[in-house]
Design a protein around this motif. Structure first.
Motif, PDB file in Angstrom:
ATOM      1  N   VAL A 160       0.959  -1.388   0.344  1.00  0.00           N
ATOM      2  CA  VAL A 160       0.190   0.284  -0.219  1.00  0.00           C
ATOM      3  C   VAL A 160       1.163   1.456   0.342  1.00  0.00           C
ATOM      4  N   THR A 161       0.601   1.750  -0.989  1.00  0.00           N
ATOM      5  CA  THR A 161       2.273   3.194  -1.182  1.00  0.00           C
ATOM      6  C   THR A 161       0.790   4.522  -1.727  1.00  0.00           C
ATOM      7  N   ASP A 162       1.355   5.867  -0.857  1.00  0.00           N
ATOM      8  CA  ASP A 162       1.412   6.492  -1.500  1.00  0.00           C
ATOM      9  C   ASP A 162       1.614   6.754  -2.844  1.00  0.00           C
ATOM     10  N   TRP A 163       1.019   7.789  -3.301  1.00  0.00           N
ATOM     11  CA  TRP A 163       1.223   8.157  -4.314  1.00  0.00           C
ATOM     12  C   TRP A 163       3.067   9.755  -4.492  1.00  0.00           C
ATOM     13  N   ASN A 164       2.287  10.679  -3.570  1.00  0.00           N
ATOM     14  CA  ASN A 164       3.361  11.687  -3.841  1.00  0.00           C
ATOM     15  C   ASN A 164       4.218  11.469  -2.602  1.00  0.00           C
ATOM     16  N   MET A 165       5.048  11.285  -2.391  1.00  0.00           N
ATOM     17  CA  MET A 165       6.976  11.435  -1.704  1.00  0.00           C
ATOM     18  C   MET A 165       8.070  11.584  -2.444  1.00  0.00           C
ATOM     19  N   PRO A 166       8.518  12.392  -1.640  1.00  0.00           N
ATOM     20  CA  PRO A 166       9.903  12.490  -2.303  1.00  0.00           C
ATOM     21  C   PRO A 166      10.801  11.229  -1.999  1.00  0.00           C
ATOM     22  N   ARG A 167      12.173  11.044  -3.788  1.00  0.00           N
ATOM     23  CA  ARG A 167      12.761  10.473  -3.607  1.00  0.00           C
ATOM     24  C   ARG A 167      12.097   9.391  -4.575  1.00  0.00           C
ATOM     25  N   MET A 168      11.300   9.153  -4.431  1.00  0.00           N
ATOM     26  CA  MET A 168      11.085   8.105  -5.319  1.00  0.00           C
ATOM     27  C   MET A 168       9.438   7.740  -5.076  1.00  0.00           C
ATOM     28  N   ASN A 169       7.920   8.634  -6.064  1.00  0.00           N
ATOM     29  CA  ASN A 169       7.037   8.764  -5.702  1.00  0.00           C
ATOM     30  C   ASN A 169       6.289   7.608  -5.962  1.00  0.00           C
ATOM     31  N   GLY A 170       4.948   7.225  -5.805  1.00  0.00           N
ATOM     32  CA  GLY A 170       4.441   5.660  -5.838  1.00  0.00           C
ATOM     33  C   GLY A 170       4.430   5.107  -6.682  1.00  0.00           C
ATOM     34  N   VAL A 171       4.311   5.919  -7.798  1.00  0.00           N
ATOM     35  CA  VAL A 171       4.247   5.238  -9.589  1.00  0.00           C
ATOM     36  C   VAL A 171       5.536   4.477  -9.932  1.00  0.00           C
ATOM     37  N   GLU A 172       6.784   5.413  -9.294  1.00  0.00           N
ATOM     38  CA  GLU A 172       8.122   5.001 -10.422  1.00  0.00           C
ATOM     39  C   GLU A 172       8.439   4.046  -9.402  1.00  0.00           C
ATOM     40  N   LEU A 173       7.550   3.342  -7.849  1.00  0.00           N
ATOM     41  CA  LEU A 173       7.621   2.177  -7.113  1.00  0.00           C
ATOM     42  C   LEU A 173       7.088   1.313  -8.094  1.00  0.00           C
ATOM     43  N   CYS A 174       5.653   1.823  -8.329  1.00  0.00           N
ATOM     44  CA  CYS A 174       5.207   0.498  -8.565  1.00  0.00           C
ATOM     45  C   CYS A 174       6.164  -0.067 -10.403  1.00  0.00           C
ATOM     46  N   GLN A 175       6.591   0.703 -10.652  1.00  0.00           N
ATOM     47  CA  GLN A 175       7.187   0.261 -12.327  1.00  0.00           C
ATOM     48  C   GLN A 175       9.259   0.271 -12.122  1.00  0.00           C
ATOM     49  N   ARG A 176       9.027   0.474 -10.278  1.00  0.00           N
ATOM     50  CA  ARG A 176      10.362  -0.198 -10.465  1.00  0.00           C
ATOM     51  C   ARG A 176       9.988  -1.368 -10.201  1.00  0.00           C
ATOM     52  N   LEU A 177       8.946  -2.321  -9.485  1.00  0.00           N
ATOM     53  CA  LEU A 177       8.866  -3.463  -8.476  1.00  0.00           C
ATOM     54  C   LEU A 177       8.037  -4.178 -10.056  1.00  0.00           C
ATOM     55  N   LYS A 178       7.711  -3.503 -11.272  1.00  0.00           N
ATOM     56  CA  LYS A 178       7.720  -4.889 -12.278  1.00  0.00           C
ATOM     57  C   LYS A 178       8.496  -5.023 -13.187  1.00  0.00           C
ATOM     58  N   SER A 179       9.726  -4.105 -12.723  1.00  0.00           N
ATOM     59  CA  SER A 179      10.940  -4.742 -12.949  1.00  0.00           C
ATOM     60  C   SER A 179      12.284  -5.798 -12.942  1.00  0.00           C
ATOM     61  N   TYR A 180      11.700  -6.242 -11.770  1.00  0.00           N
ATOM     62  CA  TYR A 180      11.999  -7.313 -10.558  1.00  0.00           C
ATOM     63  C   TYR A 180      11.234  -8.677 -10.933  1.00  0.00           C
ATOM     64  N   PRO A 181      11.567  -9.754 -12.095  1.00  0.00           N
ATOM     65  CA  PRO A 181      10.662 -11.155 -11.667  1.00  0.00           C
ATOM     66  C   PRO A 181      10.146 -11.238 -10.279  1.00  0.00           C
ATOM     67  N   ALA A 182      10.862 -11.269  -9.271  1.00  0.00           N
ATOM     68  CA  ALA A 182      10.955 -11.771  -7.991  1.00  0.00           C
ATOM     69  C   ALA A 182       9.562 -10.582  -7.550  1.00  0.00           C
ATOM     70  N   LEU A 183       9.311  -9.400  -7.338  1.00  0.00           N
ATOM     71  CA  LEU A 183       8.872  -8.098  -7.122  1.00  0.00           C
ATOM     72  C   LEU A 183       7.560  -7.794  -7.906  1.00  0.00           C
ATOM     73  N   ALA A 184       7.628  -8.449  -8.517  1.00  0.00           N
ATOM     74  CA  ALA A 184       6.443  -7.971 -10.611  1.00  0.00           C
ATOM     75  C   ALA A 184       5.485  -8.628  -9.834  1.00  0.00           C
ATOM     76  N   GLN A 185       4.996  -9.645  -9.062  1.00  0.00           N
ATOM     77  CA  GLN A 185       3.449  -9.617  -8.585  1.00  0.00           C
ATOM     78  C   GLN A 185       3.170  -9.336  -7.926  1.00  0.00           C
ATOM     79  N   ILE A 186       3.647  -8.826  -6.960  1.00  0.00           N
ATOM     80  CA  ILE A 186       3.228  -7.894  -5.325  1.00  0.00           C
ATOM     81  C   ILE A 186       1.810  -6.661  -5.857  1.00  0.00           C
TER      82      ILE A 186
END
Length: 145
Positions: free
Chosen positions: A50-76
């Motif tokens: 569960v993540t907020d969208w607007n955050m410092p350093r890396m926002n929630g959308v960027e987090l989602c995109q980065r998660l999708k780039s790692y096979p172990a995390l992509a299905q979360i």
């Protein structure tokens, strides 16, 4: 017990979400930004985020995109929260979007349904080893009597 990673830069909301989700029986991990969340997710592999969208350093959308780039995390599955309206031009890389202020009952229901759907998908992918031999499998000497 499912593990949920909650990401928000507002400490008061982190505590509120932690209390509500732990009361439902979930194990809750907390981080204050997307960068820390990515590291925590890589180490702990949560069942849901569960993540907020607007955050410092890396926002929630960027987090989602980065998660999708790692096979172990992509299905979360990810629940994205924001006080702002969801822009139409963004291709969703999250499972659900909820507007802030979030109704805690709605959040708990959303979390429960996403975890249930994830469990069903895992069960559907499971192939029992005691199945009868397929007609497409090669015949071995053990099958010939």
């Amino acid at each position: 017990m499912p593990t949920i990673l909650v990401v928000d830069d507002e400490p008061g909301l982190l505590e509120l979400f932690q209390f509500a989700l732990e009361w439902r029986g979930y194990r809750v991990l907390l981080t204050g930004n997307g960068q820390a969340a990515l590291l925590t997710a890589a180490r702990q592999i949560p069942d849901l985020i569960v993540t907020d969208w607007n955050m410092p350093r890396m926002n929630g959308v960027e987090l989602c995109q980065r998660l999708k780039s790692y096979p172990a995390l992509a299905q979360i599955p990810v629940v994205l929260l924001s006080a702002e309206l969801l822009p139409v031009q963004i291709q969703p890389v999250w499972a659900q979007f909820r507007r802030k202020p979030v109704d805690l009952d709605d959040l708990e229901l959303t979390v429960g349904l996403l975890l249930l759907a994830r469990d069903r998908l895992k069960t559907a992918r499971h192939i029992p080893t005691d199945r009868a031999a397929s007609r497409w499998q090669p015949v071995t000497s053990k099958l010939i009597v």
